[in-house]
Design a protein around this motif. Sequence first.
Motif, PDB file in Angstrom:
ATOM      1  N   GLN A  88     -32.594  32.861 -32.456  1.00 35.37           N
ATOM      2  CA  GLN A  88     -32.306  31.564 -33.074  1.00 35.37           C
ATOM      3  C   GLN A  88     -30.816  31.207 -33.001  1.00 35.37           C
ATOM      4  N   GLY A  89     -30.139  31.740 -31.975  1.00 40.03           N
ATOM      5  CA  GLY A  89     -28.724  31.447 -31.798  1.00 40.03           C
ATOM      6  C   GLY A  89     -27.817  32.160 -32.776  1.00 40.03           C
ATOM      7  N   LYS A  90     -28.330  33.182 -33.460  1.00 33.42           N
ATOM      8  CA  LYS A  90     -27.550  33.888 -34.485  1.00 33.42           C
ATOM      9  C   LYS A  90     -27.202  35.305 -34.032  1.00 33.42           C
ATOM     10  N   LEU A  91     -26.111  35.825 -34.559  1.00 31.16           N
ATOM     11  CA  LEU A  91     -25.778  37.229 -34.384  1.00 31.16           C
ATOM     12  C   LEU A  91     -26.628  38.029 -35.355  1.00 31.16           C
ATOM     13  N   VAL A  92     -27.443  38.937 -34.850  1.00 35.10           N
ATOM     14  CA  VAL A  92     -28.313  39.731 -35.710  1.00 35.10           C
ATOM     15  C   VAL A  92     -27.487  40.803 -36.410  1.00 35.10           C
ATOM     16  N   SER A 101     -27.490  32.385 -20.069  1.00 31.87           N
ATOM     17  CA  SER A 101     -28.795  31.989 -20.594  1.00 31.87           C
ATOM     18  C   SER A 101     -28.723  30.987 -21.733  1.00 31.87           C
ATOM     19  N   ARG A 102     -27.651  31.026 -22.534  1.00 38.27           N
ATOM     20  CA  ARG A 102     -27.531  30.076 -23.638  1.00 38.27           C
ATOM     21  C   ARG A 102     -26.507  28.983 -23.353  1.00 38.27           C
ATOM     22  N   GLY A 103     -26.008  28.910 -22.120  1.00 33.99           N
ATOM     23  CA  GLY A 103     -25.188  27.770 -21.740  1.00 33.99           C
ATOM     24  C   GLY A 103     -23.720  28.023 -21.531  1.00 33.99           C
ATOM     25  N   LYS A 104     -23.214  29.238 -21.802  1.00 33.51           N
ATOM     26  CA  LYS A 104     -21.798  29.502 -21.547  1.00 33.51           C
ATOM     27  C   LYS A 104     -21.527  29.464 -20.048  1.00 33.51           C
ATOM     28  N   GLU A 152     -35.054  38.299 -42.028  1.00 33.18           N
ATOM     29  CA  GLU A 152     -35.317  36.866 -41.882  1.00 33.18           C
ATOM     30  C   GLU A 152     -35.713  36.508 -40.459  1.00 33.18           C
ATOM     31  N   LEU A 153     -35.050  37.115 -39.475  1.00 36.25           N
ATOM     32  CA  LEU A 153     -35.288  36.756 -38.080  1.00 36.25           C
ATOM     33  C   LEU A 153     -36.506  37.445 -37.475  1.00 36.25           C
ATOM     34  N   PHE A 154     -36.821  38.670 -37.930  1.00 39.08           N
ATOM     35  CA  PHE A 154     -37.814  39.465 -37.194  1.00 39.08           C
ATOM     36  C   PHE A 154     -39.067  39.843 -37.980  1.00 39.08           C
ATOM     37  N   ASN A 155     -39.098  39.589 -39.282  1.00 40.07           N
ATOM     38  CA  ASN A 155     -40.315  39.848 -40.043  1.00 40.07           C
ATOM     39  C   ASN A 155     -41.414  38.912 -39.553  1.00 40.07           C
ATOM     40  N   PHE A 204     -21.575  34.519 -26.663  1.00 37.31           N
ATOM     41  CA  PHE A 204     -21.682  35.085 -28.007  1.00 37.31           C
ATOM     42  C   PHE A 204     -22.205  34.028 -28.979  1.00 37.31           C
ATOM     43  N   PRO A 205     -23.243  34.371 -29.762  1.00 40.07           N
ATOM     44  CA  PRO A 205     -24.094  35.557 -29.589  1.00 40.07           C
ATOM     45  C   PRO A 205     -25.078  35.350 -28.456  1.00 40.07           C
TER      46      PRO A 205
END
Length: 468
Positions: free
Chosen positions: A191-195, A86-89, A202-205, A174-175
Amino acid sequence: MKPQGGIPHIAVAVMGLFMMDTGMSHAQEVQRRGSTSYMPVAQTEPFADVMARMKAEKPKITARHQQLLERRYDLGNRPARGVTMSRGKAVQEGVRVKLPQGVTWESLAAMSPEAIRDRGLFPAGFMPLPHPNHPEGGMVFPKFHIDEIKRQEGRDLTRFDLDFDLPDHLLPEFPPPIFLTTRPDLGDVSQGKLVTIMNVQELFNGILNPKQLEGLRLLVTPFPQQQFNQTADRRSELPSRGVSCFDCHVNGHSNGATHLVGDIRPQEFRHRIDTPTLRGVNIQRLFGSQRALKTVEDFTEFEQRAAYFDGDPVIATKKGVNILERGSQVHFMAEVQALLDFPPAPKLRFDGKLDPKKATQQEMRGQTLFFGKAQCSVCHLPPYYTDNLMHNLQAERFYKPRLVNGAVMGADGPIKTFPLRGIKDSPPYLHDGRLMTLEDTVEFFNLVLETRLNAQEKKDLVAFMRTL
């Protein structure tokens, strides 16, 4: 021999003959029943001595397991052209399980299970995959995950005795992205980050509600675990804060981290676990290695009470078990897991089948095979491609039991029907990760189900599964 990993050593004894599958002809006998189900509570060997001894043993253990992998598989990096996760790997292609000398996949599929068993021709890569050090066991993480957690949190998931065994190109990306059932309009919310605990707010609020935010915080909070804790019988150099749920189920998906099931004794009979994805748990009805847990809440609570500690509540108490409160913690964590969606599948209609206007002819042929000759849909029903049941493939009818690197190659027993939606994002395959590619998976089921697919039909079936 001294006990390792808190698991009682099962002495070589005179009950049940199992052949060693190491290229040698000699036999070794293994005790079918352990002397005890309990781990030793008291650590009598000084930690410094344990670490020095196990570090010294590590090269030999690693080499032995690597030799097993190389005998069984082609581990090369051969990506499929134009096929990505899904992210291109890149998705790896081709059959990686090695055949015994003198047979082809076609000639093998034409033989009866009894003939394959009696002639010892069942491919070793189709047998259960041992843990990188099966007598020791425990959680083992890929290096890319260890490095990122250390960078973000300063928490070290390195084991001094053992490294992860499969190459990165055969593992999930990964991720991985995160898709939410509640906000499909946002696409990947990671956002392409490891949660981690460092960025979860920051990501989910503003996307999740406060209850869900608390559940996600708990899913990325480290708690003591068998190998990573503060006691002297840990497997990390320094006392450890532990592991989080999302250290294995990375971003609610998987990084291929491995472990052993906690619910079988003696040690030789325990099965390796390839971390399953949490995507789509909202449509699933069976959880846990033996699928005895009926809700994701049960599974969430059980994991930290027992699975983190190899199913031994006494050791859990010693090492610092995290007792979750059902109403305000377990429920919150489970609710977040139920929001994790499958990746988009643009060629599928609402019923989970291909849209003929978008699919290729090969993919359509593969779909016909999936619902017909290949028998896949007996267990994997659309739209999510699971029947939420368990099935026993009885693969052991193809081979004689034997001992391989400390693991008994015996019966797998009933296996959960995992959803196939998003399957190209989730290598390796089967419950223990013994199948490296979808091509391996097709060959395995073609043999075990005795479906007699030809070469073109196998390619068509793989093409269809890549669309799911």
